[in-house]
Write an enzyme that holds these catalytic residues in place. Structure first.
Site, PDB file in Angstrom:
ATOM      1  N   LYS A  46       0.832  -1.207   0.000  1.00  0.00           N
ATOM      2  CA  LYS A  46       0.000   0.000   0.000  1.00  0.00           C
ATOM      3  C   LYS A  46       0.867   1.258   0.000  1.00  0.00           C
ATOM      4  CE  LYS A  46      -1.710   1.775   3.958  1.00  0.00           C
ATOM      5  NZ  LYS A  46      -1.533   3.223   4.124  1.00  0.00           N
ATOM      6  N   ASN A  47       1.845   1.289   0.908  1.00  0.00           N
ATOM      7  CA  ASN A  47       2.615   2.524   1.072  1.00  0.00           C
ATOM      8  C   ASN A  47       3.546   2.821  -0.098  1.00  0.00           C
ATOM      9  OD1 ASN A  47       1.312   2.985   3.436  1.00  0.00           O
ATOM     10  ND2 ASN A  47       3.055   2.546   4.777  1.00  0.00           N
ATOM     11  N   ARG A 103      -4.009  10.325   4.683  1.00  0.00           N
ATOM     12  CA  ARG A 103      -2.895  11.251   4.761  1.00  0.00           C
ATOM     13  C   ARG A 103      -2.002  11.212   3.515  1.00  0.00           C
ATOM     14  NH1 ARG A 103       0.514  13.913   8.368  1.00  0.00           N
ATOM     15  NH2 ARG A 103       2.667  13.596   7.766  1.00  0.00           N
ATOM     16  N   CYS A 107      -4.911   8.472   9.737  1.00  0.00           N
ATOM     17  CA  CYS A 107      -5.025   7.772  11.017  1.00  0.00           C
ATOM     18  C   CYS A 107      -4.896   8.754  12.160  1.00  0.00           C
ATOM     19  CB  CYS A 107      -3.907   6.731  11.143  1.00  0.00           C
ATOM     20  SG  CYS A 107      -4.154   5.273  10.139  1.00  0.00           S
ATOM     21  N   ARG A 135       1.114  14.322  13.578  1.00  0.00           N
ATOM     22  CA  ARG A 135       1.562  14.064  12.203  1.00  0.00           C
ATOM     23  C   ARG A 135       1.577  15.324  11.341  1.00  0.00           C
ATOM     24  NH1 ARG A 135      -0.719   8.439   9.983  1.00  0.00           N
ATOM     25  NH2 ARG A 135       1.299   8.348   8.985  1.00  0.00           N
ATOM     26  N   PRO A 136       2.394  16.291  11.697  1.00  0.00           N
ATOM     27  CA  PRO A 136       2.454  17.524  10.918  1.00  0.00           C
ATOM     28  C   PRO A 136       3.163  17.318   9.583  1.00  0.00           C
ATOM     29  CG  PRO A 136       4.088  17.569  12.662  1.00  0.00           C
ATOM     30  CD  PRO A 136       3.364  16.276  12.796  1.00  0.00           C
ATOM     31  N   VAL A 137       3.129  18.360   8.759  1.00  0.00           N
ATOM     32  CA  VAL A 137       3.748  18.263   7.433  1.00  0.00           C
ATOM     33  C   VAL A 137       4.825  19.328   7.232  1.00  0.00           C
ATOM     34  CG1 VAL A 137       1.816  17.123   6.279  1.00  0.00           C
ATOM     35  CG2 VAL A 137       1.847  19.620   6.439  1.00  0.00           C
ATOM     36  N   LEU A 190       7.976  19.343   7.591  1.00  0.00           N
ATOM     37  CA  LEU A 190       9.183  18.911   6.866  1.00  0.00           C
ATOM     38  C   LEU A 190       8.962  18.914   5.351  1.00  0.00           C
ATOM     39  CD1 LEU A 190      10.497  18.332   9.533  1.00  0.00           C
ATOM     40  CD2 LEU A 190      10.815  15.965   8.869  1.00  0.00           C
ATOM     41  N   ASP A 217       4.572   0.362  11.981  1.00  0.00           N
ATOM     42  CA  ASP A 217       3.356  -0.226  11.413  1.00  0.00           C
ATOM     43  C   ASP A 217       3.157  -1.687  11.808  1.00  0.00           C
ATOM     44  OD1 ASP A 217       2.739   2.161  10.264  1.00  0.00           O
ATOM     45  OD2 ASP A 217       3.238   1.596   8.212  1.00  0.00           O
ATOM     46  N   ILE A 274       8.169   6.430  16.988  1.00  0.00           N
ATOM     47  CA  ILE A 274       7.878   7.196  15.774  1.00  0.00           C
ATOM     48  C   ILE A 274       6.654   8.091  15.951  1.00  0.00           C
ATOM     49  CG2 ILE A 274       7.419   7.068  13.279  1.00  0.00           C
ATOM     50  CD1 ILE A 274      10.125   5.893  13.956  1.00  0.00           C
ATOM     51  N   ARG A 311      -8.851  -0.255   4.395  1.00  0.00           N
ATOM     52  CA  ARG A 311      -7.940   0.748   3.847  1.00  0.00           C
ATOM     53  C   ARG A 311      -6.604   0.109   3.476  1.00  0.00           C
ATOM     54  NH1 ARG A 311      -6.437   5.205   7.567  1.00  0.00           N
ATOM     55  NH2 ARG A 311      -5.038   5.429   5.817  1.00  0.00           N
TER      56      ARG A 311
HETATM   57  C1  UD1 Z   1       4.680   6.678   6.451  1.00  0.00           C
HETATM   58  C2  UD1 Z   1       3.737   5.528   6.262  1.00  0.00           C
HETATM   59  C3  UD1 Z   1       3.191   5.042   7.608  1.00  0.00           C
HETATM   60  C4  UD1 Z   1       4.339   4.748   8.553  1.00  0.00           C
HETATM   61  C5  UD1 Z   1       5.303   5.915   8.645  1.00  0.00           C
HETATM   62  C6  UD1 Z   1       6.546   5.630   9.462  1.00  0.00           C
HETATM   63  C7  UD1 Z   1       2.724   5.928   4.110  1.00  0.00           C
HETATM   64  C8  UD1 Z   1       1.490   6.247   3.352  1.00  0.00           C
HETATM   65  N1  UD1 Z   1       2.628   5.942   5.431  1.00  0.00           N
HETATM   66  O1  UD1 Z   1       3.918   7.749   7.029  1.00  0.00           O
HETATM   67  O2  UD1 Z   1       2.394   3.889   7.394  1.00  0.00           O
HETATM   68  O3  UD1 Z   1       3.815   4.492   9.845  1.00  0.00           O
HETATM   69  O4  UD1 Z   1       5.742   6.309   7.319  1.00  0.00           O
HETATM   70  O5  UD1 Z   1       7.209   4.526   8.959  1.00  0.00           O
HETATM   71  O6  UD1 Z   1       3.764   5.648   3.540  1.00  0.00           O
HETATM   72  N2  UD1 Z   1       6.780  14.339  10.978  1.00  0.00           N
HETATM   73  C9  UD1 Z   1       6.872  15.677  11.295  1.00  0.00           C
HETATM   74  N3  UD1 Z   1       6.814  16.592  10.282  1.00  0.00           N
HETATM   75  C10 UD1 Z   1       6.653  16.241   8.988  1.00  0.00           C
HETATM   76  C11 UD1 Z   1       6.569  14.875   8.656  1.00  0.00           C
HETATM   77  C12 UD1 Z   1       6.642  13.940   9.677  1.00  0.00           C
HETATM   78  O7  UD1 Z   1       7.007  16.016  12.465  1.00  0.00           O
HETATM   79  O8  UD1 Z   1       6.600  17.115   8.116  1.00  0.00           O
HETATM   80  C13 UD1 Z   1       6.880  13.309  12.042  1.00  0.00           C
HETATM   81  C14 UD1 Z   1       5.632  12.474  12.201  1.00  0.00           C
HETATM   82  O9  UD1 Z   1       4.681  13.116  13.031  1.00  0.00           O
HETATM   83  C15 UD1 Z   1       6.201  11.214  12.818  1.00  0.00           C
HETATM   84  C16 UD1 Z   1       7.574  11.081  12.153  1.00  0.00           C
HETATM   85  O10 UD1 Z   1       7.871  12.375  11.648  1.00  0.00           O
HETATM   86  O11 UD1 Z   1       6.352  11.375  14.203  1.00  0.00           O
HETATM   87  C17 UD1 Z   1       7.673  10.070  11.025  1.00  0.00           C
HETATM   88  O12 UD1 Z   1       6.640  10.300  10.101  1.00  0.00           O
HETATM   89  P1  UD1 Z   1       6.783   9.978   8.557  1.00  0.00           P
HETATM   90  O13 UD1 Z   1       7.949   9.089   8.354  1.00  0.00           O
HETATM   91  O14 UD1 Z   1       6.719  11.246   7.804  1.00  0.00           O
HETATM   92  O15 UD1 Z   1       5.458   9.143   8.290  1.00  0.00           O
HETATM   93  P2  UD1 Z   1       4.498   9.222   7.042  1.00  0.00           P
HETATM   94  O16 UD1 Z   1       5.271   9.458   5.799  1.00  0.00           O
HETATM   95  O17 UD1 Z   1       3.353  10.094   7.357  1.00  0.00           O
END
Ligand code: UD1
Length: 426
Positions: A22-23, A99, A123, A128-130, A132, A313, A335, A405
């Site tokens: 999926k990912n 997401r 989820c 889970r901010p964006v 970065l 996961d 994480i 999902r």
């Molecule tokens: C992806 C996977 C998810 C998996 C996760 C970690 C997909 C669709 N999802 O999620 O299943 O659990 O990797 O292996 O591929 N963070 C920030 N700022 C940001 C981005 C992330 O603070 O801009 C934090 C997140 O809150 C979290 C950590 O970084 O604590 C890791 O998140 P990230 O690796 O980005 O996870 P996803 O890509 O959302």
């Protein structure tokens, strides 16, 4: 709303075909926005999230054609073509469900030089901010505006190559930077990049589409921008989280299961742990075999970490195993905050788990008891199914849309190997 009913106590025996990841699939689909030519993906899993991504891409003018694979393990073939992008707007309604929809921002911006995308939902596991993702795009010259829950990004003359140093590993932000950099002017260097196999899979597809990229699978990825990408064919890698989940199913229910198509290198941290807790794990010419001879699993400690560490996961699933293990296990979630929502549900089945911040202490009990429980997120819900396989009596898992999902035909795959599991539709 559908529910899943499991009657525990049946050892599993036979083969489970592993679907495409999926990912990986979701990001590969988003990558179709980077070229006007067709991108043909094989081994696409049949999932609600894949359908949601297809719908989102269609709203941008992408044509999506699906040929369904005949069997459980065949996967679908999907051809996506973003000949002309007619909209660069992703609404809250589209993005909130998943997401990963946020991953359309970078390819839209890279190709169209503008995009307006809702901030994500997904989820309910932590904030889970964006930030970065946005910092990376800003470093590449994008102008970012945040208003009313939307990100508006513009780069009138196109994006520019940059050095992007992530303060910690983010899978999604690494992939955003990778996709953006493929069409940027000049060279981008991503430092502290994610090494997850799905990120490598995306990178390999981008290379097949004409991207110039080196360093995949290491902490430093370099991308030299090109003027345009072209069509390609790519096979989605096997889902390591699905494979890991069924490996744990074999360990918790006992029995002998071959995970056909699983890539052993991608689940090494899990198989090491399963071996420590008493399972026999072997690599076969078709995948991975897990044998548990009916004895009780042994307790083992686990801490989640970016790849190649133990995946977050699989944390809920491994905790389900530890609830019936002999001894006490310490499970640390490093994480995501708030990713212990399965714990109160497991407790309803008789599990003994104490949470203190990011640490759960699991004291194994001899038997779990079937109960009515509620799925709270994708991975948490499957941990309840696993617990149900081991429990005495009947377990009913509610809110199974979470499962749909991310798990391709779960009941079918588990009942094929002897689990007593059925979907109750109402
Ligand atoms: C992806 C996977 C998810 C998996 C996760 C970690 C997909 C669709 N999802 O999620 O299943 O659990 O990797 O292996 O591929 N963070 C920030 N700022 C940001 C981005 C992330 O603070 O801009 C934090 C997140 O809150 C979290 C950590 O970084 O604590 C890791 O998140 P990230 O690796 O980005 O996870 P996803 O890509 O959302």
């Amino acid at each position: 709303m559908d529910r899943i009913r499991i009657r525990g106590g049946h050892p599993l025996k036979g083969e489970i075909p592993i679907s495409g990841a999926k990912n990986a699939a979701l990001k590969l689909m988003a990558a179709s926005l980077l070229t006007a030519e067709p991108l043909r993906l094989a081994n696409v899993p049949r999932l609600a999230d894949v359908r949601a991504m297809a719908e989102l891409l269609m709203s941008f003018g992408v044509t999506v054609q699906v040929n369904m694979g005949p069997g459980l393990g065949d996967g679908d073939t999907m051809t996506l073509q973003a000949g002309e992008i007619t909209s660069v707007f992703a609404s809250y309604d589209m993005v909130r469900k998943m997401r990963a929809s946020f991953q359309v921002l970078a390819p839209l911006l890279a190709r169209q030089h503008e995009a307006k995308v809702s901030l994500p939902g997904g989820c309910a596991i932590g904030a889970r901010p964006v930030g970065l993702h946005l910092n990376a795009l800003e470093a590449m010259g994008a102008k970012i505006d945040l208003a009313e829950g939307y990100v508006t990004a513009t780069a009138p003359g196109g994006l520019k190559g940059a050095e992007i140093v992530f303060p910690f590993v983010s899978v999604g932000a690494t992939e955003t930077a990778m996709m953006a950099a493929t069409l940027a002017h000049g060279t981008t260097r991503i430092v502290n990049a994610a090494r997850e196999p799905e990120t490598v899979d995306l990178g390999q597809c981008l290379i097949a589409m004409g991207a110039k990229m080196t360093g995949l699978g290491t902490g430093e990825i370099t991308i030299e921008g090109v003027a345009a990408l072209h069509g390609a064919e790519h096979r989605v890698m096997p889902d390591r989280i699905e494979a890991g989940t069924y490996a744990i199913a074999a360990a918790i229910a006992g029995g002998d299961v071959e995970l056909v198509g699983a890539r052993p290198d991608t689940i090494a941290s899990l198989t090491a742990l399963l071996t420590r807790s008493g399972a026999e794990v072997t690599t076969t010419d078709r995948g991975v075999k897990v044998h548990m001879n009916g004895s009780r699993p042994r307790a083992a400690d686990v801490t989640t970490a970016p790849y190649p560490g133990f995946p977050t996961d699989l944390q809920a699933q491994i905790m389900a195993l530890m609830t019936v293990a002999d001894g006490t296990s310490v499970v640390k979630e490093k994480i995501f905050e708030n990713r212990f929502m399965h714990v109160p549900e497991l407790a309803r089945m008789g599990a003994d788990v104490r949470i203190d911040g990011d640490t759960a202490t699991v004291r194994g009990v001899k038997t779990l008891k079937g109960a009515q429980v509620m799925a709270t997120d994708l991975r948490a819900s499957v941990s309840l199914v696993l617990a149900g396989l081991a429990a005495e009596g009947e377990t009913v898992v509610g809110r199974v849309y979470h499962l749909d999902r991310g798990f391709d035909r779960l009941e079918e795959k588990l009942s094929r190997v002897g689990a007593d599991i059925a979907r109750i539709s109402e």
